[in-house]
Scaffold this motif. Structure first.
Motif, PDB file in Angstrom:
ATOM      1  N   MET A   1      14.021   2.630 -53.561  1.00 15.81           N
ATOM      2  CA  MET A   1      12.657   2.625 -54.121  1.00 15.81           C
ATOM      3  C   MET A   1      11.628   2.443 -52.999  1.00 15.81           C
ATOM      4  O   MET A   1      11.782   1.590 -52.132  1.00 15.81           O
ATOM      5  N   ALA A   2      10.610   3.264 -52.999  1.00 12.37           N
ATOM      6  CA  ALA A   2       9.591   3.189 -51.958  1.00 12.37           C
ATOM      7  C   ALA A   2       8.832   1.877 -52.048  1.00 12.37           C
ATOM      8  O   ALA A   2       8.604   1.347 -53.130  1.00 12.37           O
ATOM      9  N   GLY A   3       8.429   1.357 -50.866  1.00  9.22           N
ATOM     10  CA  GLY A   3       7.662   0.126 -50.859  1.00  9.22           C
ATOM     11  C   GLY A   3       6.228   0.360 -51.295  1.00  9.22           C
ATOM     12  O   GLY A   3       5.786   1.502 -51.462  1.00  9.22           O
ATOM     13  N   ARG A   4       5.501  -0.727 -51.479  1.00 12.36           N
ATOM     14  CA  ARG A   4       4.099  -0.629 -51.875  1.00 12.36           C
ATOM     15  C   ARG A   4       3.281   0.012 -50.756  1.00 12.36           C
ATOM     16  O   ARG A   4       3.466  -0.304 -49.583  1.00 12.36           O
ATOM     17  N   LYS A   5       2.395   0.892 -51.115  1.00 12.91           N
ATOM     18  CA  LYS A   5       1.563   1.554 -50.125  1.00 12.91           C
ATOM     19  C   LYS A   5       0.557   0.589 -49.509  1.00 12.91           C
ATOM     20  O   LYS A   5       0.064  -0.327 -50.172  1.00 12.91           O
ATOM     21  N   LYS A   6       0.259   0.821 -48.240  1.00  8.38           N
ATOM     22  CA  LYS A   6      -0.844   0.099 -47.621  1.00  8.38           C
ATOM     23  C   LYS A   6      -2.151   0.730 -48.088  1.00  8.38           C
ATOM     24  O   LYS A   6      -2.231   1.931 -48.319  1.00  8.38           O
ATOM     25  N   ARG A   7      -3.174  -0.108 -48.202  1.00  9.01           N
ATOM     26  CA  ARG A   7      -4.425   0.356 -48.807  1.00  9.01           C
ATOM     27  C   ARG A   7      -5.585   0.295 -47.819  1.00  9.01           C
ATOM     28  O   ARG A   7      -5.794  -0.711 -47.133  1.00  9.01           O
ATOM     29  N   ILE A   8      -6.329   1.391 -47.782  1.00  8.25           N
ATOM     30  CA  ILE A   8      -7.618   1.433 -47.092  1.00  8.25           C
ATOM     31  C   ILE A   8      -8.698   1.229 -48.141  1.00  8.25           C
ATOM     32  O   ILE A   8      -8.672   1.874 -49.195  1.00  8.25           O
ATOM     33  N   ILE A   9      -9.651   0.351 -47.882  1.00  7.10           N
ATOM     34  CA  ILE A   9     -10.796   0.212 -48.782  1.00  7.10           C
ATOM     35  C   ILE A   9     -12.048   0.679 -48.036  1.00  7.10           C
ATOM     36  O   ILE A   9     -12.363   0.194 -46.948  1.00  7.10           O
ATOM     37  N   LEU A  10     -12.702   1.660 -48.622  1.00  7.10           N
ATOM     38  CA  LEU A  10     -13.955   2.165 -48.089  1.00  7.10           C
ATOM     39  C   LEU A  10     -15.106   1.534 -48.862  1.00  7.10           C
ATOM     40  O   LEU A  10     -15.193   1.678 -50.082  1.00  7.10           O
ATOM     41  N   ASP A  11     -15.962   0.823 -48.151  1.00  3.52           N
ATOM     42  CA  ASP A  11     -17.114   0.169 -48.778  1.00  3.52           C
ATOM     43  C   ASP A  11     -18.198   1.213 -49.036  1.00  3.52           C
ATOM     44  O   ASP A  11     -18.843   1.694 -48.097  1.00  3.52           O
ATOM     45  N   CYS A  12     -18.373   1.572 -50.287  1.00  2.00           N
ATOM     46  CA  CYS A  12     -19.370   2.582 -50.680  1.00  2.00           C
ATOM     47  C   CYS A  12     -20.593   1.941 -51.333  1.00  2.00           C
ATOM     48  O   CYS A  12     -21.270   2.582 -52.151  1.00  2.00           O
ATOM     49  N   ASP A  13     -20.877   0.720 -50.991  1.00  2.00           N
ATOM     50  CA  ASP A  13     -22.024   0.004 -51.559  1.00  2.00           C
ATOM     51  C   ASP A  13     -23.316   0.810 -51.440  1.00  2.00           C
ATOM     52  O   ASP A  13     -24.143   0.837 -52.350  1.00  2.00           O
ATOM     53  N   LEU A  14     -23.485   1.516 -50.307  1.00  2.00           N
ATOM     54  CA  LEU A  14     -24.748   2.215 -50.069  1.00  2.00           C
ATOM     55  C   LEU A  14     -24.890   3.495 -50.870  1.00  2.00           C
ATOM     56  O   LEU A  14     -25.924   4.170 -50.788  1.00  2.00           O
ATOM     57  N   MET A  15     -23.889   3.831 -51.682  1.00  2.00           N
ATOM     58  CA  MET A  15     -24.058   4.962 -52.592  1.00  2.00           C
ATOM     59  C   MET A  15     -25.003   4.625 -53.742  1.00  2.00           C
ATOM     60  O   MET A  15     -25.299   5.489 -54.572  1.00  2.00           O
ATOM     61  N   LYS A  16     -25.502   3.409 -53.773  1.00  2.00           N
ATOM     62  CA  LYS A  16     -26.521   3.063 -54.769  1.00  2.00           C
ATOM     63  C   LYS A  16     -27.867   3.721 -54.429  1.00  2.00           C
ATOM     64  O   LYS A  16     -28.813   3.659 -55.223  1.00  2.00           O
ATOM     65  N   HIS A  17     -27.962   4.351 -53.255  1.00  2.00           N
ATOM     66  CA  HIS A  17     -29.163   5.097 -52.850  1.00  2.00           C
ATOM     67  C   HIS A  17     -28.827   6.587 -52.864  1.00  2.00           C
ATOM     68  O   HIS A  17     -28.426   7.158 -51.843  1.00  2.00           O
ATOM     69  N   PRO A  18     -28.976   7.272 -54.010  1.00  2.00           N
ATOM     70  CA  PRO A  18     -28.435   8.629 -54.155  1.00  2.00           C
ATOM     71  C   PRO A  18     -29.115   9.703 -53.328  1.00  2.00           C
ATOM     72  O   PRO A  18     -28.539  10.761 -53.110  1.00  2.00           O
ATOM     73  N   HIS A  19     -30.326   9.487 -52.853  1.00  2.00           N
ATOM     74  CA  HIS A  19     -31.008  10.529 -52.085  1.00  2.00           C
ATOM     75  C   HIS A  19     -30.994  10.207 -50.590  1.00  2.00           C
ATOM     76  O   HIS A  19     -31.937  10.524 -49.874  1.00  2.00           O
ATOM     77  N   SER A  20     -29.910   9.617 -50.131  1.00  2.00           N
ATOM     78  CA  SER A  20     -29.850   9.189 -48.736  1.00  2.00           C
ATOM     79  C   SER A  20     -28.705   9.864 -48.006  1.00  2.00           C
ATOM     80  O   SER A  20     -27.721  10.307 -48.605  1.00  2.00           O
ATOM     81  N   GLY A  21     -28.822   9.928 -46.682  1.00  2.00           N
ATOM     82  CA  GLY A  21     -27.734  10.453 -45.882  1.00  2.00           C
ATOM     83  C   GLY A  21     -26.480   9.614 -45.994  1.00  2.00           C
ATOM     84  O   GLY A  21     -25.358  10.140 -45.933  1.00  2.00           O
ATOM     85  N   LEU A  22     -26.646   8.304 -46.169  1.00  2.00           N
ATOM     86  CA  LEU A  22     -25.481   7.428 -46.266  1.00  2.00           C
ATOM     87  C   LEU A  22     -24.724   7.650 -47.571  1.00  2.00           C
ATOM     88  O   LEU A  22     -23.503   7.485 -47.623  1.00  2.00           O
ATOM     89  N   TYR A  23     -25.428   8.030 -48.627  1.00  2.00           N
ATOM     90  CA  TYR A  23     -24.755   8.391 -49.872  1.00  2.00           C
ATOM     91  C   TYR A  23     -23.800   9.559 -49.611  1.00  2.00           C
ATOM     92  O   TYR A  23     -22.621   9.523 -49.965  1.00  2.00           O
ATOM     93  N   HIS A  24     -24.327  10.607 -48.984  1.00  2.00           N
ATOM     94  CA  HIS A  24     -23.512  11.792 -48.743  1.00  2.00           C
ATOM     95  C   HIS A  24     -22.422  11.521 -47.711  1.00  2.00           C
ATOM     96  O   HIS A  24     -21.338  12.109 -47.777  1.00  2.00           O
ATOM     97  N   TYR A  25     -22.709  10.634 -46.752  1.00  2.00           N
ATOM     98  CA  TYR A  25     -21.676  10.248 -45.777  1.00  2.00           C
ATOM     99  C   TYR A  25     -20.468   9.659 -46.502  1.00  2.00           C
ATOM    100  O   TYR A  25     -19.328  10.086 -46.298  1.00  2.00           O
ATOM    101  N   CYS A  26     -20.698   8.675 -47.361  1.00  2.00           N
ATOM    102  CA  CYS A  26     -19.596   8.049 -48.097  1.00  2.00           C
ATOM    103  C   CYS A  26     -18.912   9.041 -49.031  1.00  2.00           C
ATOM    104  O   CYS A  26     -17.681   9.109 -49.104  1.00  2.00           O
ATOM    105  N   LEU A  27     -19.716   9.822 -49.740  1.00  2.00           N
ATOM    106  CA  LEU A  27     -19.161  10.756 -50.722  1.00  2.00           C
ATOM    107  C   LEU A  27     -18.274  11.806 -50.056  1.00  2.00           C
ATOM    108  O   LEU A  27     -17.140  12.051 -50.483  1.00  2.00           O
ATOM    109  N   ASN A  28     -18.779  12.424 -49.004  1.00  2.00           N
ATOM    110  CA  ASN A  28     -18.026  13.494 -48.361  1.00  2.00           C
ATOM    111  C   ASN A  28     -16.793  12.978 -47.638  1.00  2.00           C
ATOM    112  O   ASN A  28     -15.702  13.550 -47.769  1.00  2.00           O
ATOM    113  N   MET A  29     -16.955  11.890 -46.880  1.00  2.00           N
ATOM    114  CA  MET A  29     -15.791  11.374 -46.172  1.00  2.00           C
ATOM    115  C   MET A  29     -14.748  10.852 -47.154  1.00  2.00           C
ATOM    116  O   MET A  29     -13.550  11.123 -47.019  1.00  2.00           O
ATOM    117  N   GLY A  30     -15.176  10.105 -48.177  1.00  2.00           N
ATOM    118  CA  GLY A  30     -14.248   9.567 -49.153  1.00  2.00           C
ATOM    119  C   GLY A  30     -13.491  10.656 -49.891  1.00  2.00           C
ATOM    120  O   GLY A  30     -12.283  10.545 -50.125  1.00  2.00           O
TER     121      GLY A  30
END
Length: 362
Positions: free
Chosen positions: A1-30
């Protein structure tokens, strides 16, 4: 049986600003990271995200919906987190390494723009001090341009932590489409896009409107009311106010329409860590008129025309001569080709390699 996967957590807090470059940065990279890990047996990604965006990566994406007041009681990093990616240098939440020493922290630094915006020395030092706190907590750093890396190495203490450069990818624009309420220029027009504030420096472009045959459309959040009002008053005093249009934030379809139909794209910004709108408009091959400041020459290279100063005659000379050169030498295809260098699929692969290195996955 495969072990539990390691997890990456991406903090997308700044997606609360939908008309920003940081919104699209998180969205596209994620989005691209999730696609790369779709069938990975060792690693998975989860998104710490504002409630309104919980389905942005798909209804079946692993999400941790942001609940700030419960952070101390429900801390997502306590469960299977190997790497926490803080995607901006003013991030609000970073795991406490004293409590969770096994977690590796990757910090992306977009810019040290307060150094280049004419802010007071006190404000500059305050901003750098905040970034330094996050650097001290991080295990590795990514800068989104060589210019930003140079700033970080000059003004911050990275100790012996690795510092990588990964340019942003380009946000794929939507199908061009104006809405019934959209402004449709009646003349040939130049287009700019970004928060309308002192840093973006749009007011210096007003002498271009002394050519009565063109209009100017600058889209984006009216970020500093005093600056916006001063710009409008200056346009009125010059007698060009009827051809200056500041529609505020626009939809993706509207943005694409302005990209497609403008005679040129203008971006006289004083400070950019990357310059996302410049890369977006490259898809259309339109002539680019940029300031020569900070990261912009690195991103656009020899496919743009640069304002070395913002003196009226120089600015008009660069614009007029640039348009003439663009029409002669087939620059449009070179601009489009330049844009292909900024591919989110490739950039996500570069980030994934760092995630795996930090998570000790070969």
């Amino acid at each position: 049986m495969a072990g539990r996967k390691k997890r990456i957590i991406l903090d997308c807090d700044l997606m609360k600003h939908p008309h920003s470059g940081l919104y699209h940065y998180c969205l596209n990279m994620g989005t691209e990271i999730r696609e790369l890990l779709k069938n990975d047996e060792m690693l998975e990604v989860a998104f710490y995200i504002p409630p309104a965006e919980k389905n942005s990566f798909g209804v079946d994406a692993k999400t941790i919906v942001e609940k700030r007041r419960f952070w101390d009681f429900f801390n997502p990093v306590t469960k299977d987190c190997s790497v926490w990616h803080a995607p901006f240098q003013s991030g609000r939440i970073i795991p406490d390494k004293r409590k969770y020493p096994g977690i590796k922290i990757l910090l992306t630094i977009h810019d040290l723009n307060p150094l280049h915006e004419g802010k007071s020395y006190e404000d500059q030092q305050k901003s750098i001090a905040h970034t330094q706190v996050l650097i001290d907590k991080a295990d590795a750093l990514v800068c989104i341009s060589d210019f930003t890396k140079s700033d970080v190495l000059t003004h911050c203490d990275v100790k012996d932590k690795p510092v990588y450069v990964i340019h942003n990818g380009t946000h794929k624009v939507h199908e061009p489409q104006l809405e019934n309420s959209s402004y449709r220029p009646a003349r040939p027009f130049v287009f700019g896009m970004g928060y309308i504030n002192r840093k973006k420096n749009y007011h210096v472009l007003l002498p271009l409107l002394e050519n009565e045959g063109i209009e100017m459309v600058i889209a984006g959040r009216l970020d500093e009311p005093d600056y916006v009002n001063a710009m409008l008053q200056q346009a009125k005093k010059m007698g060009v106010a009827d051809r200056l249009h500041l529609p505020g934030p626009v939809s993706e379809g509207e943005k694409a329409w302005y990209f497609q139909h403008c005679m040129a794209f203008v971006h006289p910004s004083l400070a950019e860590g990357f310059g996302a709108p410049v890369v977006e408009v490259m898809q259309f091959g339109k002539p680019l008129f940029l300031s020569s400041y900070t990261s912009l020459p690195e991103i656009a290279g020899d496919t743009a025309f640069y304002f070395q100063t913002f003196e009226r005659n120089h600015l008009k000379w660069v614009f007029e001569n640039g348009l003439a050169e663009y029409s002669k030498n087939g620059l449009a295809e070179r601009i489009k080709q330049r844009g292909t260098l900024f591919d989110w699929k490739q950039k996500a692969k570069e980030y994934l390699a760092l995630y795996k290195e930090l998570a000790a996955i070969n």
